[in-house]
Each structure stands twice: as C-alpha cells, then as structure tokens.
Write a protein that holds these residues in place. Structure first.
Motif, mmCIF file in Angstrom:
data_model
loop_
_atom_site.group_PDB
_atom_site.id
_atom_site.type_symbol
_atom_site.label_atom_id
_atom_site.label_comp_id
_atom_site.label_asym_id
_atom_site.label_seq_id
_atom_site.Cartn_x
_atom_site.Cartn_y
_atom_site.Cartn_z
ATOM 1 N N SER A 77 0.828 -1.202 0.000
ATOM 2 C CA SER A 77 0.000 0.000 0.000
ATOM 3 C C SER A 77 0.864 1.254 0.000
ATOM 4 C CB SER A 77 -0.909 0.015 1.230
ATOM 5 O OG SER A 77 -1.564 1.264 1.339
ATOM 6 N N LEU A 78 0.792 1.993 -1.094
ATOM 7 C CA LEU A 78 1.559 3.234 -1.189
ATOM 8 C C LEU A 78 1.008 4.282 -0.238
ATOM 9 C CD1 LEU A 78 3.852 4.707 -2.563
ATOM 10 C CD2 LEU A 78 2.303 5.316 -4.430
ATOM 11 N N ALA A 79 -0.314 4.277 -0.058
ATOM 12 C CA ALA A 79 -0.925 5.226 0.867
ATOM 13 C C ALA A 79 -0.434 4.982 2.292
ATOM 14 C CB ALA A 79 -2.443 5.102 0.800
ATOM 15 N N THR A 80 -0.293 3.693 2.670
ATOM 16 C CA THR A 80 0.218 3.376 4.012
ATOM 17 C C THR A 80 1.675 3.809 4.147
ATOM 18 O OG1 THR A 80 -1.271 1.483 4.204
ATOM 19 C CG2 THR A 80 0.652 1.511 5.645
ATOM 20 N N ILE A 81 2.465 3.550 3.111
ATOM 21 C CA ILE A 81 3.879 3.923 3.151
ATOM 22 C C ILE A 81 4.044 5.426 3.286
ATOM 23 C CG2 ILE A 81 6.000 4.004 1.779
ATOM 24 C CD1 ILE A 81 5.182 1.271 0.611
ATOM 25 N N LEU A 82 3.297 6.179 2.478
ATOM 26 C CA LEU A 82 3.445 7.637 2.468
ATOM 27 C C LEU A 82 2.658 8.307 3.594
ATOM 28 C CD1 LEU A 82 3.242 8.342 -1.381
ATOM 29 C CD2 LEU A 82 5.253 7.895 0.031
ATOM 30 N N GLY A 83 1.777 7.550 4.241
ATOM 31 C CA GLY A 83 1.020 8.108 5.354
ATOM 32 C C GLY A 83 -0.019 9.121 4.926
ATOM 33 N N VAL A 84 -0.698 8.849 3.803
ATOM 34 C CA VAL A 84 -1.718 9.785 3.324
ATOM 35 C C VAL A 84 -3.102 9.183 3.546
ATOM 36 C CG1 VAL A 84 -0.170 10.750 1.608
ATOM 37 C CG2 VAL A 84 -1.661 8.855 0.972
ATOM 38 N N GLU A 87 8.761 -5.685 4.145
ATOM 39 C CA GLU A 87 8.072 -6.864 4.652
ATOM 40 C C GLU A 87 6.891 -6.485 5.548
ATOM 41 O OE1 GLU A 87 11.163 -9.105 6.485
ATOM 42 O OE2 GLU A 87 12.064 -9.714 4.577
ATOM 43 N N THR A 88 6.999 -5.333 6.207
ATOM 44 C CA THR A 88 5.901 -4.832 7.043
ATOM 45 C C THR A 88 5.816 -3.324 6.828
ATOM 46 O OG1 THR A 88 6.488 -6.519 8.692
ATOM 47 C CG2 THR A 88 4.899 -4.842 9.364
ATOM 48 N N VAL A 89 5.060 -2.918 5.800
ATOM 49 C CA VAL A 89 5.053 -1.502 5.422
ATOM 50 C C VAL A 89 4.455 -0.620 6.517
ATOM 51 C CG1 VAL A 89 5.015 -1.994 2.955
ATOM 52 C CG2 VAL A 89 2.856 -1.767 4.187
ATOM 53 N N GLU A 90 3.687 -1.228 7.429
ATOM 54 C CA GLU A 90 3.126 -0.439 8.537
ATOM 55 C C GLU A 90 4.225 0.106 9.446
ATOM 56 O OE1 GLU A 90 2.133 -3.406 7.629
ATOM 57 O OE2 GLU A 90 0.093 -3.076 6.879
ATOM 58 N N ASN A 91 5.417 -0.484 9.375
ATOM 59 C CA ASN A 91 6.544 -0.018 10.198
ATOM 60 C C ASN A 91 7.340 1.098 9.525
ATOM 61 O OD1 ASN A 91 5.901 -1.921 12.144
ATOM 62 N ND2 ASN A 91 7.313 -3.458 11.331
ATOM 63 N N THR A 92 6.867 1.584 8.381
ATOM 64 C CA THR A 92 7.546 2.661 7.673
ATOM 65 C C THR A 92 7.645 3.906 8.550
ATOM 66 O OG1 THR A 92 6.887 1.896 5.484
ATOM 67 C CG2 THR A 92 7.397 4.230 5.703
ATOM 68 N N ILE A 93 8.795 4.573 8.481
ATOM 69 C CA ILE A 93 9.023 5.792 9.256
ATOM 70 C C ILE A 93 9.141 6.975 8.302
ATOM 71 C CG2 ILE A 93 10.516 6.969 10.906
ATOM 72 C CD1 ILE A 93 11.571 4.177 11.709
ATOM 73 N N ASN A 94 8.296 7.973 8.486
ATOM 74 C CA ASN A 94 8.421 9.224 7.746
ATOM 75 C C ASN A 94 9.471 10.063 8.469
ATOM 76 O OD1 ASN A 94 8.201 11.815 6.654
ATOM 77 N ND2 ASN A 94 5.999 11.601 6.274
ATOM 78 N N LEU A 95 10.694 10.012 7.969
ATOM 79 C CA LEU A 95 11.817 10.655 8.651
ATOM 80 C C LEU A 95 11.686 12.181 8.637
ATOM 81 C CD1 LEU A 95 14.536 8.369 7.066
ATOM 82 C CD2 LEU A 95 13.704 8.250 9.429
ATOM 83 N N THR A 96 11.166 12.725 7.545
ATOM 84 C CA THR A 96 10.994 14.181 7.452
ATOM 85 C C THR A 96 10.010 14.675 8.493
ATOM 86 O OG1 THR A 96 11.454 14.123 5.081
ATOM 87 C CG2 THR A 96 10.312 16.062 5.919
ATOM 88 N N GLU A 97 8.887 13.988 8.601
ATOM 89 C CA GLU A 97 7.853 14.381 9.558
ATOM 90 C C GLU A 97 8.302 14.131 11.001
ATOM 91 O OE1 GLU A 97 3.863 12.174 10.427
ATOM 92 O OE2 GLU A 97 3.504 13.566 8.760
ATOM 93 N N LYS A 98 8.986 13.004 11.216
ATOM 94 C CA LYS A 98 9.396 12.654 12.567
ATOM 95 C C LYS A 98 10.362 13.667 13.159
ATOM 96 C CE LYS A 98 10.177 10.355 16.311
ATOM 97 N NZ LYS A 98 9.155 10.349 17.390
ATOM 98 N N PHE A 99 11.317 14.135 12.354
ATOM 99 C CA PHE A 99 12.357 15.012 12.896
ATOM 100 C C PHE A 99 12.191 16.468 12.469
ATOM 101 C CE2 PHE A 99 14.338 10.751 12.573
ATOM 102 C CZ PHE A 99 14.489 10.517 13.930
ATOM 103 N N SER A 100 11.171 16.751 11.671
ATOM 104 C CA SER A 100 10.852 18.136 11.260
ATOM 105 C C SER A 100 12.064 18.843 10.653
ATOM 106 C CB SER A 100 10.330 18.939 12.465
ATOM 107 O OG SER A 100 9.160 18.336 12.985
ATOM 108 N N LEU A 101 12.780 18.115 9.793
ATOM 109 C CA LEU A 101 13.950 18.664 9.114
ATOM 110 C C LEU A 101 13.813 18.446 7.615
ATOM 111 C CD1 LEU A 101 16.823 17.416 11.475
ATOM 112 C CD2 LEU A 101 15.942 19.764 11.271
ATOM 113 N N LYS A 102 14.367 19.380 6.841
ATOM 114 C CA LYS A 102 14.330 19.271 5.394
ATOM 115 C C LYS A 102 15.606 18.584 4.903
ATOM 116 C CE LYS A 102 11.369 23.315 4.637
ATOM 117 N NZ LYS A 102 11.226 24.649 3.962
ATOM 118 N N PHE A 103 15.534 17.286 4.812
ATOM 119 C CA PHE A 103 16.701 16.505 4.393
ATOM 120 C C PHE A 103 16.914 16.636 2.884
ATOM 121 C CE2 PHE A 103 15.044 14.023 8.099
ATOM 122 C CZ PHE A 103 16.096 14.293 8.956
#
Length: 506
Positions: A171-178, A218-234
């Motif tokens: 699920s791309l929506a799950t990965i991207l968190g939309v 293998e478990t896309v629910e464990n995806t981490i949105n690094l930009t959102e988590k740390f509020s930095l523009k990588f």
C-alpha cells in the motif's frame, strides 16, 4: 678379512646414501616449490615463471579454448599459463561465445569469474502488464523489483527468483502516510537499499514538499516518515549499517546520524557539506568553507571527534564525484576532481588516531573527459567513472583500469550483474564486460525508459516492452462524419508496459 675396514666402508656407504637421499629430498622439494610457484621450462628450454588462471562461467560446464587448443577440463577450470598474452574462448552449445585476450602475470592468480553466456534462442514469457510507471527499482541483490504505477496507490513487489514471478501489492498510501482519497502526485525514487534488501530509503517529492521514508518492505506499517518525525528538510539520506537501524542524513549542509530503532537524531556532526557518499559508518564528503570558499574532500568516522582531509580542491567550480567501499577486507576511496581520478586503498584516516593512517595510492590518472557519474558494483570490487559515452573501469583486485565507450550518452551506470554493464541504445539493450570486452546486443524492441534485471539465481532476464492500446474507458462512443463521408469513432489510446522475461538456462 679386516672387519674394521669393512665397517668403515659400510659406514661410508650409509653416510653417502643418507647424503644422496637428503639431497634428493631437497631437490624434489625445490622442484615442487618451483612448480607450485609456476616455474616451467619454455619452448627454448629456459626456466620461466608462469601464472595460474582460473575460469568460471555461467552457465557452468562450458568448453574452454586457450590459444586455439581445446582444454580437457571445462568451467570451472584452472590452468598454468606462460607470462604472455593468450586468447581465451568460452563456448557452449546453444549459447553465444565469450572471448578475451588475457595477459598473464608471473606467479599470480588471475580469476576470470565474469564469463556469462546467453542463449541464442531464448524462451520468452509474458509476466504481466502495467500502466505508466512513476517508479521502477531493482534491488542490489537482484531478487526483487518494485513497480509503482502513476495512477495507482500501490507498489508492486515482484519476486525475480521464482518460477511464477510472484507479485505482492504494497500500500503506497500506508507507506506515504496519506489519507484515503488524498493526492499521490509527485515523484518517487529509491535512494538506497540495506544489505538484506528488505528495507529502502524512499524519497517522495511534490511541488509542496520532499519527504524521506525508511520503508520496511516486509511490514510496510513499520515505515518511518523521517521528514515528519524530525521536522527537518533533508537533502539526502544513506544507510549506515546492515540492518538500516542507523542512517546518515544531510540537512542544510549538516550531517546527522539517525537512530531508526530509538527514533532519535544527533546534533550536526559535520557542517558545510555539499555532498556525501558512505561505506556504512564511514562518510566521505565534499566540504566548502563558507568564509573563504575553500573546498576539500574529507572523511569522517562515526564516533570520532573530527574529520581527516583526503584532498584539497583548488577550483571553487570543479566537478566532483565520490565513492568508497571494501573489498576482501581492504577499504578503498575513489574520487574525481574535474578530469583527474584518484583511487586510494588501506586504512582510512582517523582524526583521533593519526598514526594509524595508512592510505596508499592505487591510481592517479587524468581522463580526456570530466566524470559525471561514479558507480560501484555490488561486491565493491569495481568502480566506474562515466561521462557522455565514455567509461573508465578500475578493478580493485588486479589494480588495472580499462577505457571503453557506449553508443549512446550515459545518464547512469547500469550493472546487469557484478561484472556486466548495460545500456539502452535506440530500442535495444547493449551489454559489455566491465573492461569493454564482449560487446553484445542482448535484447531488441525493449522499452528504453525502464531498467532490465537479471535474477540473482541466473535463471531469468527481465525487461519491458511498450505497446499502445485503445483506452476503452476514455473512448468516445459517439461518431463523426469525415469529409470523405466515412464515420469514425473518437478514440483515445494508452501506453501499456509489459514485463517479460527470457529463460537463461537451456
């Protein structure tokens, strides 16, 4: 009979026999050592040292000819050869031919482990069809392919190994968190894979934002949105260990270390960075001093108090490429400054233990072009500098470089396996060995926008074909009359990307 004299004669014979046997053993050992070291007598009767050549192939059990003479053994085969240039030819019924002129070095082992033969009449199979892609990526171990369609909310995970090329939807929506119904426009790109190829660094860029994700395939629910988590523009994120629990992150010229297990990020370890490359926990980077605009190539090891300078860059506008790796336990560093390439090997410099620094130069060379791309094969034995049509490949093991060129401009360096390079040319796939030998036309009528992939088990060669079909959903059923009086339907077409594969084993 003089017993004393007889005893002396017997003792003398025993001594002589022992001396003779001792000398014989020494002579035999000496000869065996010479043979083991590759010494033989040439046609002129002179003693010369040979070299050992080992030839393996895929598929195996292929016939080997050396200087026109068919060898008794088949691949895998070992042969002592004189220190001169030899013509090597590898053939197998039903497959194409592989050839090379090989210069053998005295007393050294030369391993030719990149011989690959392709079927002359391969069996082709259609796997499935897709709509227009927004992302296609092949794992570094060549076991899986990821395909994301432009108008779909899924990523298709394709098993390249199995007989059925099993496909699962992520699920791309799950990965991207939309949320459901939220737009998924923008571009997707896989930036890095971990060593197990079950996690990726994914970048999603839209007009409004650029988000970076650590995706567990293998478990896309464990995806981490690094930009959102740390509020930095990588601007870049690279994987720092095998499990991808640690990540190097570049943000506004600052280098951070992310702990993905505990979801923490370090303060900036290094500042004023233009670009980075890494070999796990070691980073090589281009640094720019904002005050005097001095540029330099530096190296940083995780946990140390500072960096070490590898090279100074005199020009503020010089084009730079960076790479590093480890081969057979030896670390190496490769970089180019404009058209000058340098490759170093040894113990990477330490800011905290400068006495342990032990880098030696393997190559310094000026090219006739300025490299735009640098690439390393999966086992980190080969490094390739490329620009336009041109390539220079360097072999870390043999410390040899090779110049070659492709027909079309190179937008990237593409590896088919650890030793073969490929490129689109018109609607064909052209392959060659890393040293430029065995240039072959592998596929015809393939899509030139998408990659090809050779499965890790060497059974299948995957590729895409592009066809145009009528889009039934968008076709206007109404008709119109032409000037000639005929009636035509208003139709719309769509492009279909069909994944196919060739069987490589007869």
């Amino acid at each position: 009979m003089d017993r004393k004299k007889t005893k002396q004669i017997q003792n003398a014979r025993i001594v002589a026999t022992n001396i003779f046997m001792g000398l014989s053993v020494v002579a035999i050992v000496f000869v065996l050592m010479l043979v083991a070291m590759g010494f033989t007598f040439n046609e002129s009767g002179n003693l010369e040292q040979s070299g050992l050549v080992q030839i393996s192939s895929n598929p195996s059990s292929a016939t080997v000819e050396i200087d026109g003479n068919t060898q008794f053994g088949r691949t895998q085969i070992s042969k002592m050869l004189s220190t001169s240039e030899h013509d090597i030819k590898v053939t197998k019924a039903g497959y194409d031919t592989w050839e090379k002129k090989l210069k053998v070095d005295a007393g050294l082992l030369t391993r030719i482990e990149w011989v690959r033969l392709f079927p002359l009449k391969p069996e082709k199979t259609e796997i499935t069809s897709f709509g227009e892609p927004r992302m296609v990526a092949v794992s570094s171990d060549r076991k899986r392919m990821l395909y994301a369609e432009k108008d779909e909310s899924t990523i298709i995970n394709i098993d390249l190994q199995g007989e059925k090329a099993k496909r699962t939807k992520l699920s791309l929506a799950t990965i991207l968190g939309v949320s459901k119904g939220e737009s998924l426009n923008g571009t997707l790109s896989v930036v890095a894979w971990n060593s197990s190829n079950n996690k990726i660094i994914l970048n999603w860029t839209t007009e409004e934002k650029s988000n970076w994700y650590l995706v567990d395939l293998e478990t896309v629910e464990n995806t981490i949105n690094l930009t959102e988590k740390f509020s930095l523009k990588f601007t870049n994120i690279l994987i720092a260990n095998d499990s991808a629990s640690k990540l190097w992150a570049l943000e506004d010229g600052n280098l951070h270390l992310i702990d993905a297990s505990n979801l923490t990020i370090s303060a900036a370890k290094i500042a004023n960075i233009e670009r980075i490359a890494n070999n796990k926990d070691i980073v090589i980077y281009l640094s720019t001093d904002k005050d005097d605009k001095k540029r330099s190539i530096k190296l940083y090891k995780d946990g140390e108090s500072g960096s070490s300078t590898i090279a100074e860059v005199e020009s503020t506008s010089a084009a730079i490429t960076l790479a590093m790796g480890t081969y057979w336990g030896d670390d190496w560093i490769a970089y180019s400054i404009d058209n000058k390439v340098t490759i170093l090997s040894g113990t990477p410099p330490s800011a905290d233990k400068p006495r342990n620094n032990a880098l030696k130069t393997l190559l310094t060379r000026e090219l006739e072009y300025t490299p735009q791309h640098i690439s390393v094969n999966d086992n980190q034995r080969l490094v390739v500098f490329a620009a336009d049509h041109n390539l220079m490949s360097y072999d870390i093991e043999t410390r040899s470089y090779y110049d070659s060129a492709f027909e079309s401009t190179l937008t990237s360096v593409n590896w088919l396996d650890d030793y073969l390079l490929w490129q689109h040319h018109e609607n064909k796939i052209i392959i060659q060995d890393f040293d430029g030998d065995n240039r072959r036309e592998l596929l015809k009528k393939v899509n030139t926008q998408l990659p090809i992939a050779l499965s890790e088990n060497n059974k299948w060669l995957y590729f895409f074909e592009l066809t145009e079909e009528v889009d039934e959903e968008k076709t206007d059923a109404s008709t119109e009359t032409t000037d000639a009086g005929s009636v035509e339907a208003n139709t719309e077409t769509k492009f279909v990307y069909t994944l196919k594969r060739e069987k490589l084993q007869i």
